[in-house]
Design a protein around this motif. Structure first.
Motif, PDB file in Angstrom:
ATOM      1  N   SER A 133     -21.973 -42.590  -1.702  1.00 26.72           N
ATOM      2  CA  SER A 133     -21.722 -43.637  -2.107  1.00 26.72           C
ATOM      3  C   SER A 133     -22.221 -43.759  -3.418  1.00 26.72           C
ATOM      4  O   SER A 133     -21.582 -44.658  -4.472  1.00 26.72           O
ATOM      5  N   ASN A 134     -23.474 -43.200  -3.999  1.00 24.24           N
ATOM      6  CA  ASN A 134     -23.775 -43.278  -5.361  1.00 24.24           C
ATOM      7  C   ASN A 134     -22.962 -42.690  -6.249  1.00 24.24           C
ATOM      8  O   ASN A 134     -22.580 -43.195  -7.288  1.00 24.24           O
ATOM      9  N   ILE A 135     -22.436 -41.595  -6.048  1.00 19.45           N
ATOM     10  CA  ILE A 135     -21.389 -40.952  -6.863  1.00 19.45           C
ATOM     11  C   ILE A 135     -20.039 -41.738  -7.048  1.00 19.45           C
ATOM     12  O   ILE A 135     -19.342 -41.787  -8.079  1.00 19.45           O
ATOM     13  N   PHE A 136     -19.672 -42.387  -5.756  1.00 21.02           N
ATOM     14  CA  PHE A 136     -18.241 -43.001  -6.160  1.00 21.02           C
ATOM     15  C   PHE A 136     -18.860 -44.252  -6.776  1.00 21.02           C
ATOM     16  O   PHE A 136     -17.715 -44.453  -7.808  1.00 21.02           O
ATOM     17  N   TRP A 137     -19.962 -45.014  -6.769  1.00 25.94           N
ATOM     18  CA  TRP A 137     -19.964 -46.105  -7.558  1.00 25.94           C
ATOM     19  C   TRP A 137     -20.013 -45.839  -9.019  1.00 25.94           C
ATOM     20  O   TRP A 137     -19.950 -46.649 -10.057  1.00 25.94           O
ATOM     21  N   GLY A 138     -20.791 -44.627  -9.280  1.00 27.05           N
ATOM     22  CA  GLY A 138     -20.936 -44.146 -10.769  1.00 27.05           C
ATOM     23  C   GLY A 138     -19.684 -43.822 -11.365  1.00 27.05           C
ATOM     24  O   GLY A 138     -19.124 -44.202 -12.408  1.00 27.05           O
ATOM     25  N   HIS A 139     -18.577 -43.197 -10.567  1.00 27.33           N
ATOM     26  CA  HIS A 139     -17.241 -43.025 -10.999  1.00 27.33           C
ATOM     27  C   HIS A 139     -16.481 -44.460 -11.458  1.00 27.33           C
ATOM     28  O   HIS A 139     -15.755 -44.533 -12.343  1.00 27.33           O
ATOM     29  N   VAL A 140     -16.792 -45.559 -10.543  1.00 26.39           N
ATOM     30  CA  VAL A 140     -16.229 -46.822 -10.573  1.00 26.39           C
ATOM     31  C   VAL A 140     -16.915 -47.336 -11.961  1.00 26.39           C
ATOM     32  O   VAL A 140     -16.348 -47.866 -12.845  1.00 26.39           O
ATOM     33  N   GLY A 141     -17.981 -47.087 -12.267  1.00 19.31           N
ATOM     34  CA  GLY A 141     -18.772 -47.714 -13.352  1.00 19.31           C
ATOM     35  C   GLY A 141     -18.217 -46.984 -14.551  1.00 19.31           C
ATOM     36  O   GLY A 141     -17.860 -47.491 -15.538  1.00 19.31           O
ATOM     37  N   THR A 309      -9.320 -41.407  -9.632  1.00 22.81           N
ATOM     38  CA  THR A 309      -8.904 -40.297  -8.765  1.00 22.81           C
ATOM     39  C   THR A 309     -10.327 -39.793  -8.283  1.00 22.81           C
ATOM     40  O   THR A 309     -10.502 -39.151  -6.999  1.00 22.81           O
ATOM     41  N   MET A 310     -11.343 -39.367  -9.056  1.00 26.28           N
ATOM     42  CA  MET A 310     -12.736 -38.836  -8.680  1.00 26.28           C
ATOM     43  C   MET A 310     -13.339 -39.758  -7.551  1.00 26.28           C
ATOM     44  O   MET A 310     -13.957 -39.285  -6.526  1.00 26.28           O
ATOM     45  N   ALA A 311     -13.215 -41.043  -7.781  1.00 25.35           N
ATOM     46  CA  ALA A 311     -13.823 -42.081  -6.741  1.00 25.35           C
ATOM     47  C   ALA A 311     -12.939 -42.145  -5.500  1.00 25.35           C
ATOM     48  O   ALA A 311     -13.737 -41.935  -4.402  1.00 25.35           O
ATOM     49  N   VAL A 312     -11.807 -41.903  -5.566  1.00 24.98           N
ATOM     50  CA  VAL A 312     -10.943 -41.622  -4.366  1.00 24.98           C
ATOM     51  C   VAL A 312     -11.430 -40.477  -3.679  1.00 24.98           C
ATOM     52  O   VAL A 312     -11.527 -40.251  -2.337  1.00 24.98           O
ATOM     53  N   THR A 313     -11.281 -39.346  -4.534  1.00 23.75           N
ATOM     54  CA  THR A 313     -11.664 -37.893  -3.917  1.00 23.75           C
ATOM     55  C   THR A 313     -13.183 -38.178  -3.357  1.00 23.75           C
ATOM     56  O   THR A 313     -13.501 -37.417  -2.229  1.00 23.75           O
ATOM     57  N   THR A 314     -13.985 -38.671  -4.106  1.00 15.26           N
ATOM     58  CA  THR A 314     -15.428 -38.866  -3.396  1.00 15.26           C
ATOM     59  C   THR A 314     -15.250 -39.385  -2.035  1.00 15.26           C
ATOM     60  O   THR A 314     -15.958 -38.706  -1.090  1.00 15.26           O
ATOM     61  N   TYR A 315     -14.728 -40.511  -1.798  1.00 26.27           N
ATOM     62  CA  TYR A 315     -14.523 -41.235  -0.585  1.00 26.27           C
ATOM     63  C   TYR A 315     -13.856 -40.296   0.449  1.00 26.27           C
ATOM     64  O   TYR A 315     -14.466 -40.099   1.547  1.00 26.27           O
ATOM     65  N   ILE A 316     -12.771 -39.539   0.194  1.00 19.56           N
ATOM     66  CA  ILE A 316     -12.123 -38.474   0.894  1.00 19.56           C
ATOM     67  C   ILE A 316     -13.212 -37.487   1.380  1.00 19.56           C
ATOM     68  O   ILE A 316     -13.387 -37.168   2.754  1.00 19.56           O
ATOM     69  N   GLY A 317     -13.767 -36.987   0.354  1.00 17.25           N
ATOM     70  CA  GLY A 317     -14.758 -35.847   0.799  1.00 17.25           C
ATOM     71  C   GLY A 317     -15.715 -36.254   1.636  1.00 17.25           C
ATOM     72  O   GLY A 317     -16.183 -35.674   2.593  1.00 17.25           O
ATOM     73  N   ASP A 318     -16.350 -37.380   1.245  1.00 17.42           N
ATOM     74  CA  ASP A 318     -17.537 -37.846   2.347  1.00 17.42           C
ATOM     75  C   ASP A 318     -16.946 -38.100   3.684  1.00 17.42           C
ATOM     76  O   ASP A 318     -17.805 -37.516   4.870  1.00 17.42           O
ATOM     77  N   ASP A 319     -15.649 -38.482   3.839  1.00 14.77           N
ATOM     78  CA  ASP A 319     -15.156 -38.806   5.193  1.00 14.77           C
ATOM     79  C   ASP A 319     -14.989 -37.337   5.832  1.00 14.77           C
ATOM     80  O   ASP A 319     -15.336 -37.000   7.139  1.00 14.77           O
ATOM     81  N   LEU A 320     -14.463 -36.392   5.107  1.00 16.43           N
ATOM     82  CA  LEU A 320     -14.139 -35.121   5.778  1.00 16.43           C
ATOM     83  C   LEU A 320     -15.522 -34.465   6.007  1.00 16.43           C
ATOM     84  O   LEU A 320     -15.511 -33.981   7.151  1.00 16.43           O
ATOM     85  N   THR A 321     -16.437 -34.646   5.111  1.00 17.20           N
ATOM     86  CA  THR A 321     -17.734 -34.051   5.579  1.00 17.20           C
ATOM     87  C   THR A 321     -18.624 -34.693   6.797  1.00 17.20           C
ATOM     88  O   THR A 321     -18.875 -33.918   7.663  1.00 17.20           O
ATOM     89  N   LYS A 322     -18.292 -35.899   6.848  1.00 22.90           N
ATOM     90  CA  LYS A 322     -18.838 -36.460   8.270  1.00 22.90           C
ATOM     91  C   LYS A 322     -17.905 -36.120   9.353  1.00 22.90           C
ATOM     92  O   LYS A 322     -18.456 -36.153  10.513  1.00 22.90           O
ATOM     93  N   LYS A 323     -16.625 -35.723   9.122  1.00 21.83           N
ATOM     94  CA  LYS A 323     -15.919 -34.979  10.456  1.00 21.83           C
ATOM     95  C   LYS A 323     -16.350 -33.508  10.532  1.00 21.83           C
ATOM     96  O   LYS A 323     -15.506 -32.879  11.548  1.00 21.83           O
ATOM     97  N   GLY A 324     -17.332 -32.927   9.723  1.00 24.56           N
ATOM     98  CA  GLY A 324     -17.371 -31.762  10.019  1.00 24.56           C
ATOM     99  C   GLY A 324     -17.028 -30.628   9.069  1.00 24.56           C
ATOM    100  O   GLY A 324     -17.215 -29.479   9.438  1.00 24.56           O
ATOM    101  N   VAL A 325     -16.167 -31.061   8.153  1.00 23.73           N
ATOM    102  CA  VAL A 325     -15.443 -30.007   7.287  1.00 23.73           C
ATOM    103  C   VAL A 325     -16.665 -29.341   6.462  1.00 23.73           C
ATOM    104  O   VAL A 325     -17.369 -30.106   5.616  1.00 23.73           O
ATOM    105  N   GLY A 326     -16.468 -28.193   6.403  1.00 27.96           N
ATOM    106  CA  GLY A 326     -17.726 -27.406   5.533  1.00 27.96           C
ATOM    107  C   GLY A 326     -17.559 -27.608   3.892  1.00 27.96           C
ATOM    108  O   GLY A 326     -16.495 -28.165   3.332  1.00 27.96           O
ATOM    109  N   ARG A 327     -18.789 -27.276   3.429  1.00 28.44           N
ATOM    110  CA  ARG A 327     -18.691 -27.591   1.766  1.00 28.44           C
ATOM    111  C   ARG A 327     -17.885 -26.448   1.246  1.00 28.44           C
ATOM    112  O   ARG A 327     -17.061 -26.940   0.129  1.00 28.44           O
ATOM    113  N   LYS A 328     -17.620 -25.229   1.671  1.00 32.85           N
ATOM    114  CA  LYS A 328     -16.817 -24.218   0.948  1.00 32.85           C
ATOM    115  C   LYS A 328     -15.401 -24.659   0.908  1.00 32.85           C
ATOM    116  O   LYS A 328     -14.908 -24.360  -0.221  1.00 32.85           O
TER     117      LYS A 328
END
Length: 471
Positions: A133-141, A309-328
């Motif tokens: 969330s911090n990173i997302f709003w940083g990109h929006v800023g 695009t970074m903000a959207v990607t951050t949102y998608i990445g956070d959602d995928l992480t919550k679903k168990g997708v790995g970092r790599k």
């Protein structure tokens, strides 16, 4: 969480994107490109030297990290706003050079303060979600600041200095928001968790705890659920903390640390110069070599498109992480966008500004995944060691070193061999971080359950936590 989002938004408006507009403005005043390069390079060089030390200070400090964050924000704003006092002509170099050094020092404390306060308040169990969330709003800023700067720069051209007022205003708003951030647990903020002995009067007593602490475990031990927000500061002497923390060499010599530093170095070495080359290909220059008026909204558009695009990607990445997708796989997906982007810019260099601008979507995807997963990876590697912010600073320094070299060498190649040669070099270099990370970095998702314990006598004991129980 709302307070962190607001502070991140206003801190995002202090972002590096406005450095491009500062460079444009200095050139219109009569500065040569070499002096502009030195000014902007001084900030990066200072940050390189300070970031790791800044992380160590934030780890060890018993001073309120919110005060550090406020002071760093104000210092960054004042130093960046000093450009308003530069006179016409190739003058006032000492003013700008000095303030860029100050800006490099102060900005080095902002990211570790935010990360430490987030970890101290929410614990490792909720860290990823709040940090996303911090990173997302940083990109929006950052997007908002680019819109305001680009609009003001275009309307006021060539006197674009007033667009930099957004920096001062944003800093004041950030400082106001910092007052609403909780301090959290200071030890947790450095990646240390303590389980206190009920029978001990020693302020330095205790052992490291796991990211999900036990709710029981003996008659003389009290365990705390660290997946919940922490609001009660727990202070120990610095000496006792350092005895419980892992050694610097133990953390910094970890293979995962080396792979992350080298991956980030080569990624930024390949990537940083690409936006500069893109700006030179779009809009063009005036006859006197200064940036044309039309280049300003195009450069602003490139920054905005990437940040959105970074903000959207951050949102998608956070959602995928919550679903168990790995970092790599997510990190590799971000790395792979860079060679594709370089190839498309080379292919579309004569196709028009709109085609070139679209390549910033790839920059946003790559930067979005990289920016999101960087603190995740650092927390996975360093949690339990007490060196979380040191590692944040070290990795940031590695990334910054790559970016600094990229800007210098990339522009030298442009001057001697042209834009295509510079982009071709970036394309070739961009393969290195992909190979490094693919073959050198293990999957780190779930590693925060594996921590090193140190008894009160400071003996090392390894433990594995699974569903809140020692096995």
């Amino acid at each position: 969480k709302v307070a962190f989002a607001l502070v991140s938004f206003f801190l995002g408006e202090l972002g590096d994107g406005l450095n491009i507009f500062q460079g444009i403005y200095l050139v219109t005043l009569g500065w040569n490109e070499g002096s502009v390069g030195v000014a902007l390079g001084l900030m990066g060089a200072t940050a390189l030297l300070v970031q790791t030390y800044a992380g160590d200070v934030i780890d060890k400090t018993h001073f309120d990290r919110r005060v550090f964050l406020s002071l760093a924000s104000v210092a960054t704003a004042f130093s960046a706003s000093a450009i308003l006092f530069v006179h016409e002509g190739n003058e006032d170099h000492i003013l700008i050079f000095g303030t860029k050094v100050i800006e490099g020092i102060s900005s080095s404390f902002i990211a570790p303060c935010i990360a430490a306060l987030t970890l101290a308040t929410f614990g490792p169990g909720v860290f990823d979600e709040v940090m996303a969330s911090n990173i997302f709003w940083g990109h929006v800023g950052s997007s908002a600041s680019a819109v305001l700067a680009g609009l003001a720069g275009y309307l006021l051209y060539p006197d674009i200095k007033y667009c930099f007022l957004v920096i001062g205003i944003s800093a004041m708003m950030a400082v106001g928001g910092v007052q609403f951030l909780p301090e959290g647990d200071p030890l947790l903020g450095r990646g240390l968790q303590i389980r206190e002995s009920k029978n001990s009067n020693d302020a330095g007593g205790g052992t490291l705890d796991a990211d999900v602490a036990l709710q029981g475990g003996g008659n003389d031990t009290e365990y705390v659920n660290m997946t919940q927000p922490q609001s009660t500061p727990k202070f120990h002497s610095l000496e006792s903390e350092e005895k419980m923390a892992s050694g610097y060499l133990e953390v910094l010599a970890d293979r995962k640390t080396l792979v992350l530093c080298l991956t980030g170095f080569f990624y930024h070495f390949a990537n940083a110069n690409v936006l500069l080359v893109l700006g030179e290909l779009m809009g063009g220059d005036n006859d006197d070599g200064s940036v044309s008026r039309m280049a300003i909204p195009l450069i602003a558009g490139a920054i905005i498109l990437a940040q959105v695009t970074m903000a959207v990607t951050t949102y998608i990445g956070d959602d995928l992480t919550k679903k168990g997708v790995g970092r790599k796989p997510l990190f590799l997906a971000g790395l792979i966008t860079l060679p594709v982007r370089c190839a498309l810019i080379i292919f579309w260099k004569d196709a028009g500004d709109s085609w070139l601008l679209m390549t910033q979507i790839l920059d946003g995807i790559g930067g979005g995944f990289f920016g999101l997963l960087h603190p995740y990876l650092v927390n996975d590697i360093a949690f339990g060691s007490g060196r979380f912010n040191v590692l944040m600073g070290l990795t940031a320094s590695s990334f910054g070193l790559g970016a600094t070299i990229s800007n210098v060498l990339g522009q030298m190649v442009v001057e001697k061999l042209g834009h295509v040669a510079s982009l071709s070099g970036s394309l070739i270099l961009s393969i290195i971080p992909i190979v490094l990370f693919a073959f050198g970095m293990p999957e780190t998702l779930g590693m925060r359950g594996n921590v090193i314990y140190k008894k009160k006598e400071h003996e090392v004991e390894s433990a594995q936590y699974s569903t809140g129980q020692i096995v």
